[in-house]
Design a protein around this motif. Structure first.
Motif, PDB file in Angstrom:
ATOM      1  N   SER A  39      94.489  34.348  -0.808  1.00 37.80           N
ATOM      2  CA  SER A  39      93.934  34.126   0.459  1.00 37.80           C
ATOM      3  C   SER A  39      93.085  32.941   0.931  1.00 37.80           C
ATOM      4  O   SER A  39      93.456  32.224   1.779  1.00 37.80           O
ATOM      5  N   ALA A 184      88.216  37.289   1.387  1.00 38.34           N
ATOM      6  CA  ALA A 184      89.714  37.584   1.790  1.00 38.34           C
ATOM      7  C   ALA A 184      89.651  37.662   3.540  1.00 38.34           C
ATOM      8  O   ALA A 184      90.898  36.999   3.780  1.00 38.34           O
ATOM      9  N   LEU A 194      97.625  35.885   6.950  1.00 39.37           N
ATOM     10  CA  LEU A 194      97.193  36.303   5.514  1.00 39.37           C
ATOM     11  C   LEU A 194      96.478  37.617   6.007  1.00 39.37           C
ATOM     12  O   LEU A 194      95.675  38.138   4.914  1.00 39.37           O
TER      13      LEU A 194
END
Length: 314
Positions: A39, A184, A194
């Protein structure tokens, strides 16, 4: 600017296709690391690509080109990137930077608030029991962190299941799962493509804590039953504790480690199956994708450097 500049963006588009497979087939600790790093790397290289594309448009503006002693006409002649593409990339870049900065600020504030709450809580061995009939349990990060459990959750589980619950929550604190989730989500804020990776990290951190509890207790089936039982109770009676809101600020929509952190049936099924291995093929494939993204970003930056040299000489 050659087509290589678009590769990180293409990889960001394709990466979510492998996120579910990685989270389901790879050992949770390794999967969490791979997904989190993916990520961040894909967000960084994608943002770099947008910046490079935007730069090719900026150097075509005579006023800005004059500041750098470049030839605006030479940039238009030597670079194949369409001006409309460069302008669109610039807009996306601004949106990515603003969104990521706002998310980072919110997470930093939430983490500081959670740490303050944790420091103010009287605890015994890091455990805080809240008088609330609604079943709830979560890990509150801090220095030190706290495991917060409602009386409703304690009454829902029997004495033998309390140890499993505490082992699960303490695994979140000892492994700093909140940091993986936050990082993330930062990557997803910079690049919305993402978001599935950030969701997968929320799931793999839960699986990581499940496996830690199973290793500590020594009975995977008991852990599976406890996870299902606690999650079902929490869904039937949503928690009202204000302390849970502080944890929510750190973990995003991650309500509580056993409540709604991910598809509970998948977690239970994983606990009833043998432990997963490291799956070197998936790990190697992930590493190859990240290496390709990094190399393509570096190559695109080199292309821009050559372009600036060329139009500067002209």
């Amino acid at each position: 600017m050659r087509v290589v500049v678009y590769l990180p963006l293409l990889l960001s588009l394709l990466a979510p296709l492998g996120a579910r497979r990685l989270s389901e087939r790879c050992e949770p600790r390794l999967a969490t690391w791979l997904l989190t790093v993916s990520s961040l790397v894909l967000a960084a290289t994608g943002t770099l690509s947008l910046g490079l594309l935007a730069a090719t448009g900026l150097v075509r503006i005579p006023l800005l080109a004059a500041l750098g002693h470049w030839s605006a006409h030479g940039a238009q002649r030597d670079d194949p990137t369409e001006l409309s593409v460069a302008l669109f990339a610039g807009l996306l870049l601004c949106a990515a930077v603003v969104t990521a900065a706002r998310m980072l600020g919110r997470r930093a504030y939430a983490l500081a608030a959670a740490a303050l709450d944790a420091a103010c809580m009287p605890a015994r061995d890091g455990l805080v029991v809240v008088d609330d009939p609604a079943p709830d349990a979560f890990a509150l990060p801090g220095l030190p962190g706290r495991v917060v459990v409602s009386t409703g959750m304690l009454h829902t589980l029997d004495a033998s299941e309390h140890d499993i619950l505490l082992a699960h929550e303490r695994a979140h604190l000892s492994a700093h799962h909140y940091a993986f989730v936050a990082l993330a989500q930062l990557g997803a804020a910079a690049n919305p493509l993402l978001r599935p990776l950030a969701t997968a990290v929320g799931y793999t951190t839960e699986r990581w804590a499940d496996e830690s509890a199973a290793a500590a207790i020594g009975d995977r089936a008991r852990v599976a039953r406890t996870v299902g039982k606690a999650a079902l109770a929490a869904r039937r009676s949503p928690a009202r504790s204000r302390l849970a809101d502080a944890a929510l600020g750190v973990f995003g929509r991650h309500r509580g480690p056993l409540a709604a952190a991910g598809p509970v049936p998948r977690r239970v099924a994983a606990l009833l199956a043998p432990p997963l291995g490291r799956h070197p093929v998936l790990a190697a494939a992930t590493g190859a994708v990240l290496l390709a993204a990094a190399l393509s970003g570096a190559e695109a930056a080199h292309d821009l450097h050559l372009l600036l040299e060329a139009i500067g000489a002209g």
